[in-house]
Design a protein around this motif. Structure first.
Motif, PDB file in Angstrom:
ATOM      1  N   GLY A 511       0.817  -1.204   0.000  1.00 32.07           N
ATOM      2  CA  GLY A 511       0.000   0.000   0.000  1.00 32.07           C
ATOM      3  C   GLY A 511       0.854   1.260   0.000  1.00 32.07           C
ATOM      4  O   GLY A 511       0.532   2.233  -0.702  1.00 32.07           O
ATOM      5  N   LEU A 512       1.931   1.264   0.770  1.00 31.27           N
ATOM      6  CA  LEU A 512       2.845   2.413   0.782  1.00 31.27           C
ATOM      7  C   LEU A 512       3.474   2.611  -0.597  1.00 31.27           C
ATOM      8  O   LEU A 512       3.623   3.747  -1.077  1.00 31.27           O
ATOM      9  N   ALA A 513       3.839   1.518  -1.248  1.00 29.12           N
ATOM     10  CA  ALA A 513       4.442   1.606  -2.580  1.00 29.12           C
ATOM     11  C   ALA A 513       3.437   2.182  -3.577  1.00 29.12           C
ATOM     12  O   ALA A 513       3.785   3.028  -4.418  1.00 29.12           O
ATOM     13  N   ARG A 514       2.175   1.713  -3.499  1.00 26.74           N
ATOM     14  CA  ARG A 514       1.167   2.219  -4.434  1.00 26.74           C
ATOM     15  C   ARG A 514       0.896   3.708  -4.200  1.00 26.74           C
ATOM     16  O   ARG A 514       0.711   4.482  -5.153  1.00 26.74           O
ATOM     17  N   GLN A 515       0.899   4.113  -2.927  1.00 28.33           N
ATOM     18  CA  GLN A 515       0.661   5.522  -2.610  1.00 28.33           C
ATOM     19  C   GLN A 515       1.753   6.396  -3.211  1.00 28.33           C
ATOM     20  O   GLN A 515       1.470   7.430  -3.828  1.00 28.33           O
ATOM     21  N   LEU A 516       3.005   5.992  -3.066  1.00 29.16           N
ATOM     22  CA  LEU A 516       4.125   6.775  -3.609  1.00 29.16           C
ATOM     23  C   LEU A 516       4.118   6.728  -5.135  1.00 29.16           C
ATOM     24  O   LEU A 516       4.466   7.714  -5.801  1.00 29.16           O
ATOM     25  N   GLN A 517       3.706   5.598  -5.691  1.00 33.54           N
ATOM     26  CA  GLN A 517       3.628   5.483  -7.148  1.00 33.54           C
ATOM     27  C   GLN A 517       2.606   6.473  -7.691  1.00 33.54           C
ATOM     28  O   GLN A 517       2.831   7.126  -8.726  1.00 33.54           O
ATOM     29  N   SER A 524       3.809  12.336  -0.855  1.00 37.01           N
ATOM     30  CA  SER A 524       3.297  12.662   0.474  1.00 37.01           C
ATOM     31  C   SER A 524       4.463  12.867   1.430  1.00 37.01           C
ATOM     32  O   SER A 524       5.531  12.264   1.270  1.00 37.01           O
ATOM     33  N   GLY A 525       4.282  13.699   2.411  1.00 40.56           N
ATOM     34  CA  GLY A 525       5.328  13.934   3.395  1.00 40.56           C
ATOM     35  C   GLY A 525       5.506  12.739   4.312  1.00 40.56           C
ATOM     36  O   GLY A 525       4.658  11.836   4.374  1.00 40.56           O
ATOM     37  N   THR A 526       6.610  12.755   5.000  1.00 34.27           N
ATOM     38  CA  THR A 526       6.920  11.641   5.898  1.00 34.27           C
ATOM     39  C   THR A 526       5.825  11.441   6.934  1.00 34.27           C
ATOM     40  O   THR A 526       5.435  10.308   7.242  1.00 34.27           O
ATOM     41  N   ALA A 527       5.276  12.521   7.441  1.00 29.36           N
ATOM     42  CA  ALA A 527       4.234  12.424   8.473  1.00 29.36           C
ATOM     43  C   ALA A 527       2.997  11.715   7.945  1.00 29.36           C
ATOM     44  O   ALA A 527       2.333  10.959   8.665  1.00 29.36           O
ATOM     45  N   ALA A 528       2.693  11.940   6.663  1.00 24.03           N
ATOM     46  CA  ALA A 528       1.514  11.302   6.087  1.00 24.03           C
ATOM     47  C   ALA A 528       1.750   9.833   5.788  1.00 24.03           C
ATOM     48  O   ALA A 528       0.821   9.017   5.823  1.00 24.03           O
ATOM     49  N   LEU A 529       3.011   9.498   5.503  1.00 20.66           N
ATOM     50  CA  LEU A 529       3.345   8.113   5.156  1.00 20.66           C
ATOM     51  C   LEU A 529       3.518   7.244   6.385  1.00 20.66           C
ATOM     52  O   LEU A 529       2.980   6.125   6.462  1.00 20.66           O
ATOM     53  N   ILE A 530       4.275   7.732   7.339  1.00 22.56           N
ATOM     54  CA  ILE A 530       4.659   6.915   8.485  1.00 22.56           C
ATOM     55  C   ILE A 530       3.719   7.192   9.646  1.00 22.56           C
ATOM     56  O   ILE A 530       3.774   8.243  10.289  1.00 22.56           O
ATOM     57  N   ARG A 531       2.829   6.228   9.893  1.00 22.87           N
ATOM     58  CA  ARG A 531       1.860   6.380  10.964  1.00 22.87           C
ATOM     59  C   ARG A 531       2.214   5.528  12.180  1.00 22.87           C
ATOM     60  O   ARG A 531       1.531   5.619  13.210  1.00 22.87           O
ATOM     61  N   LEU A 538       9.011  -0.579   7.054  1.00 20.70           N
ATOM     62  CA  LEU A 538       8.506  -1.043   5.757  1.00 20.70           C
ATOM     63  C   LEU A 538       9.035  -0.166   4.624  1.00 20.70           C
ATOM     64  O   LEU A 538       9.361  -0.665   3.537  1.00 20.70           O
ATOM     65  N   LEU A 539       9.116   1.140   4.869  1.00 20.02           N
ATOM     66  CA  LEU A 539       9.689   2.030   3.852  1.00 20.02           C
ATOM     67  C   LEU A 539      11.159   1.697   3.600  1.00 20.02           C
ATOM     68  O   LEU A 539      11.619   1.690   2.448  1.00 20.02           O
ATOM     69  N   GLU A 540      11.902   1.436   4.684  1.00 18.72           N
ATOM     70  CA  GLU A 540      13.319   1.063   4.533  1.00 18.72           C
ATOM     71  C   GLU A 540      13.448  -0.226   3.739  1.00 18.72           C
ATOM     72  O   GLU A 540      14.369  -0.395   2.941  1.00 18.72           O
ATOM     73  N   LEU A 541      12.503  -1.138   3.946  1.00 17.22           N
ATOM     74  CA  LEU A 541      12.520  -2.393   3.201  1.00 17.22           C
ATOM     75  C   LEU A 541      12.260  -2.144   1.722  1.00 17.22           C
ATOM     76  O   LEU A 541      12.874  -2.769   0.845  1.00 17.22           O
ATOM     77  N   LEU A 542      11.349  -1.222   1.397  1.00 19.06           N
ATOM     78  CA  LEU A 542      11.101  -0.858   0.008  1.00 19.06           C
ATOM     79  C   LEU A 542      12.340  -0.230  -0.639  1.00 19.06           C
ATOM     80  O   LEU A 542      12.629  -0.455  -1.817  1.00 19.06           O
ATOM     81  N   VAL A 543      13.083   0.570   0.159  1.00 16.51           N
ATOM     82  CA  VAL A 543      14.333   1.145  -0.341  1.00 16.51           C
ATOM     83  C   VAL A 543      15.330   0.034  -0.643  1.00 16.51           C
ATOM     84  O   VAL A 543      16.005   0.032  -1.681  1.00 16.51           O
ATOM     85  N   GLU A 544      15.428  -0.924   0.268  1.00 12.32           N
ATOM     86  CA  GLU A 544      16.348  -2.041   0.103  1.00 12.32           C
ATOM     87  C   GLU A 544      16.006  -2.839  -1.158  1.00 12.32           C
ATOM     88  O   GLU A 544      16.892  -3.293  -1.886  1.00 12.32           O
ATOM     89  N   ARG A 545      14.709  -2.992  -1.435  1.00 12.78           N
ATOM     90  CA  ARG A 545      14.255  -3.756  -2.607  1.00 12.78           C
ATOM     91  C   ARG A 545      14.364  -2.948  -3.901  1.00 12.78           C
ATOM     92  O   ARG A 545      14.172  -3.492  -4.990  1.00 12.78           O
ATOM     93  N   GLY A 546      14.686  -1.645  -3.792  1.00 12.05           N
ATOM     94  CA  GLY A 546      14.831  -0.818  -4.972  1.00 12.05           C
ATOM     95  C   GLY A 546      13.544  -0.242  -5.508  1.00 12.05           C
ATOM     96  O   GLY A 546      13.535   0.378  -6.578  1.00 12.05           O
ATOM     97  N   HIS A 563       8.880   7.047  -5.460  1.00 14.76           N
ATOM     98  CA  HIS A 563       8.824   5.716  -6.064  1.00 14.76           C
ATOM     99  C   HIS A 563       9.864   5.651  -7.173  1.00 14.76           C
ATOM    100  O   HIS A 563      10.107   6.641  -7.878  1.00 14.76           O
ATOM    101  N   ALA A 564      10.498   4.502  -7.339  1.00 16.21           N
ATOM    102  CA  ALA A 564      11.552   4.345  -8.347  1.00 16.21           C
ATOM    103  C   ALA A 564      11.023   4.638  -9.747  1.00 16.21           C
ATOM    104  O   ALA A 564      11.761   5.171 -10.599  1.00 16.21           O
ATOM    105  N   GLU A 565       9.748   4.307 -10.008  1.00 10.70           N
ATOM    106  CA  GLU A 565       9.198   4.577 -11.342  1.00 10.70           C
ATOM    107  C   GLU A 565       9.106   6.075 -11.598  1.00 10.70           C
ATOM    108  O   GLU A 565       9.334   6.545 -12.725  1.00 10.70           O
TER     109      GLU A 565
END
Length: 623
Positions: A511-517, A524-531, A538-546, A563-565
């Motif tokens: 869901g976080l990936a789709r939101q950033l996509q 969205s700002g960090t405050a809106a993303l990280i609740r 989870l965001l760090e994991l998405l960074v790790e996965r590229g 998002h990478a795209e």
């Protein structure tokens, strides 16, 4: 040709200068005051040639007021000739000179009973027995006794033969390179600055470069004289005169040193083994000010004892001698310790580290280092130095304190030590322990933060361990494929944070990936993303996965997630809008991407770092 420097010692007026003159034909009292008073004030120098040996004789002042000059004259001496008047016997300065010789570790060569013409032949056996009794507890107890007279010539040939025999004595421990403590400095007409002293360590030849200590100036040898003759090389143990280029005589004083770069050091702090004479009238105490006579120099130092409050007569301890002006010495050099008031010899010191740093609270660690250096235990010394410095020892420090060349030190260390960087070693057991501890900390981090793909390296590196050792452990683990390093992060190679996700966590991450996509280049700002803290992981994991790219807006102190795209799309749009080497400004890039300055600056900096754009002043172009 063998040579040996011999210091001639004894009580004032017992005939030392007359004896040296009768043996060599050289008058050693050169100052007008000495000639007028018939009393040696400074050390005099002469030499005795013959056979296969050359003997350099140093006529030491006998009066108690000139004990510093006597110690300076002993600098570099290998052996000593004790002169005792057969008519007067052992006196006060006889015993103090003997104490100094014992302290300096100089071999007790011969005992000369001078003024034998004043003693009837029938009295000589008794005088000899009395002298042997007086010397029984000293270094001269087994030295041969020779009656002589500078007036009649009796015994001179026997003394000369005995002195030449001293040339067979082995040289004591010396510095790694050439080292000459200066006892005289003058200007020779037509040649310039000349310094004299007894050469130690290694040979010297014209054109050699030396350091002048304590100033640190570089000087060059122009010409060398030994025993009044110009030579192509001076050998260790020879009385040597060096004609120097590159320094004025006014900048040098007796007590200074010229030495090879690897032969000594000038420091305010000398670490030493302190031995108090059994004949001293009192102990030496922690923080006591004491006069130190070393080589041809001397100075007042504060005695900082390690592990004890005092060293009693007959005992040995360890200390740092802290001077107010730099003292130039070499590891293994001996020094004499004298009280300030009343002025008397208390004992001696062996310099263990001539380039010591001021003592800190870790005195116990330094004490172990000095004890190992004193014993000559290279393995224990290297281990103790490593314990002082976070598990790492500088190889140069080990060589200096062990008084051994690098090849010899490496052979002694063998497989018990590991080279962790150029010029640095660590005990193999310490390296293994640091490796295990590093992995234990990393495993514990992964166990506590199961969803984080990496641990911050700063949290895994051990604070009490040397950075060099930390880096060596990291590099070796990475090379072995046990861990993976990425910028400021580290993880076990087998660590897979995604495998630890629950179905709900997986759904939230997607869901976080789709939101950033969907956000594109206006995320969205960090405050809106990280609740929740879990969202950050989870965001760090998405960074790790590229899938997500993390940017930093330094001026606003904000983290931006793209998002990478969206980043890939931005790169394509910039290439289309600014083809080839077309230059563009930050504002033009912002307009082309329809984003804000808050986002465009960190995005372009990211592209610069990745080599996708190239900045030239205020513009950029695509690479």
């Amino acid at each position: 040709m063998k040579s040996c420097p011999v210091i001639v010692i004894g009580h004032v007026d017992h005939g030392k200068t007359s004896l040296v003159g009768a043996l060599t034909g050289i008058e050693t009292d050169r100052l007008p005051e000495e000639k007028a008073r018939g009393l040696s004030i400074t050390s005099g120098f002469a030499y005795l040639k013959g056979g296969d040996a050359n003997i350099d004789l140093v006529d030491a002042p006998g009066h108690q007021n000139f004990i510093r000059a006597m110690v300076g004259g002993a600098a570099g001496a290998r052996s000593a000739a004790l002169v005792v008047s057969a008519a007067e016997g052992v006196e006060a300065q006889t015993l103090e000179h003997i104490a100094v010789i014992e302290t300096l570790g100089i071999h007790a060569g011969i005992v000369v009973l001078s003024k034998a013409d004043l003693v009837a032949p029938s009295e000589r056996p008794g005088r000899k027995v009395a002298l042997q009794a007086a010397l029984a507890g000293t270094a001269f107890r087994d030295a041969p006794l020779i009656f002589c007279s500078a007036v009649t010539g009796e015994g001179l040939e026997d003394i000369a033969a005995a002195l030449r025999g001293l040339a067979a004595l082995p040289a004591g421990a010396g510095p790694a390179g050439a080292f000459l403590a200066i006892d005289r400095v003058f200007v020779a007409e037509g040649h310039g600055t000349v310094v004299t002293g007894t050469l130690l360590g290694r040979s010297l030849k014209p054109a050699d470069e030396l350091l002048l200590a304590p100033s640190g100036e570089i000087v060059t040898i122009r010409r060398i004289e030994v025993r009044g003759e110009t030579v192509s090389m001076a050998q260790p143990g020879e009385r040597t005169a060096l004609n120097l280029r590159g320094v004025a005589a006014s900048k040098i004083k007796p007590g200074d040193v010229v030495h090879a770069a690897d032969a000594g050091a000038a420091s305010l702090n000398l670490d030493a083994a302190i031995s108090v004479s059994a004949r001293a009238g009192r102990p030496v105490r922690h923080m006591e000010e004491i006069r130190v006579l070393y080589g041809t120099g001397n100075g007042v130092a504060t005695l900082r004892l390690l592990g004890r409050k005092e060293v009693s007569p007959g005992e040995t301890g360890f200390a740092q001698l802290r001077f107010t002006a730099p003292a130039a010495a070499f590891a293994g050099q001996r020094a004499v310790l004298r009280s300030l008031s009343p002025s008397q010899t208390l004992g001696g010191a062996i310099i263990l580290d001539p380039a010591a740093t001021p003592l800190t609270a870790s005195k116990a660690l330094r004490l172990a280092t000095l004890e190992a250096a004193y014993r000559g235990d290279t393995l224990a010394l290297a281990a103790a130095l490593a314990a002082e410095q976070g598990g790492v020892a500088r190889l140069g420090d080990v060589c200096r304190l062990a008084r051994a060349p690098e090849a010899s030190v490496r052979a002694s260390l063998g497989e018990a030590f590991t080279q962790i960087a150029d010029g640095f070693v660590s005990p193999a057991a310490v390296v293994a322990e640091a490796r295990d501890a590093y992995l234990a900390r990393l495993c514990a981090y992964h166990a506590e933060h199961r969803l984080r793909p990496q641990a911050p390296r700063s949290e895994i590196l051990a604070g009490h361990v040397s950075l060099l050792l930390n880096l060596h452990v990291e590099e070796s683990l990475a090379a072995a494929g046990v861990i993976r390093l990425s910028g400021g992060g580290v993880a076990l190679a087998i660590h897979d944070a995604a495998a630890n996700l629950t179905p709900d966590q997986t759904a939230r991450m997607h869901g976080l990936a789709r939101q950033l996509q969907a956000d594109g280049l206006t995320p969205s700002g960090t405050a809106a993303l990280i609740r929740s803290p879990e969202d950050a992981e989870l965001l760090e994991l998405l960074v790790e996965r590229g899938e997500v790219i993390r940017l930093s807006n330094v001026s606003l102190k904000q983290t931006i997630w793209l998002h990478a795209e969206a980043v890939s799309s931005a790169i394509q749009m910039l290439r289309t809008g600014f083809p080839g080497e077309t230059a563009f400004t930050t504002g033009e890039a912002r307009e082309a991407l329809k984003t804000s300055r808050k986002h465009i600056v960190p995005l372009l900096e990211y592209l610069d770092a990745a080599g996708i754009t190239q900045r030239q002043g205020d513009t950029r172009c695509m690479v």
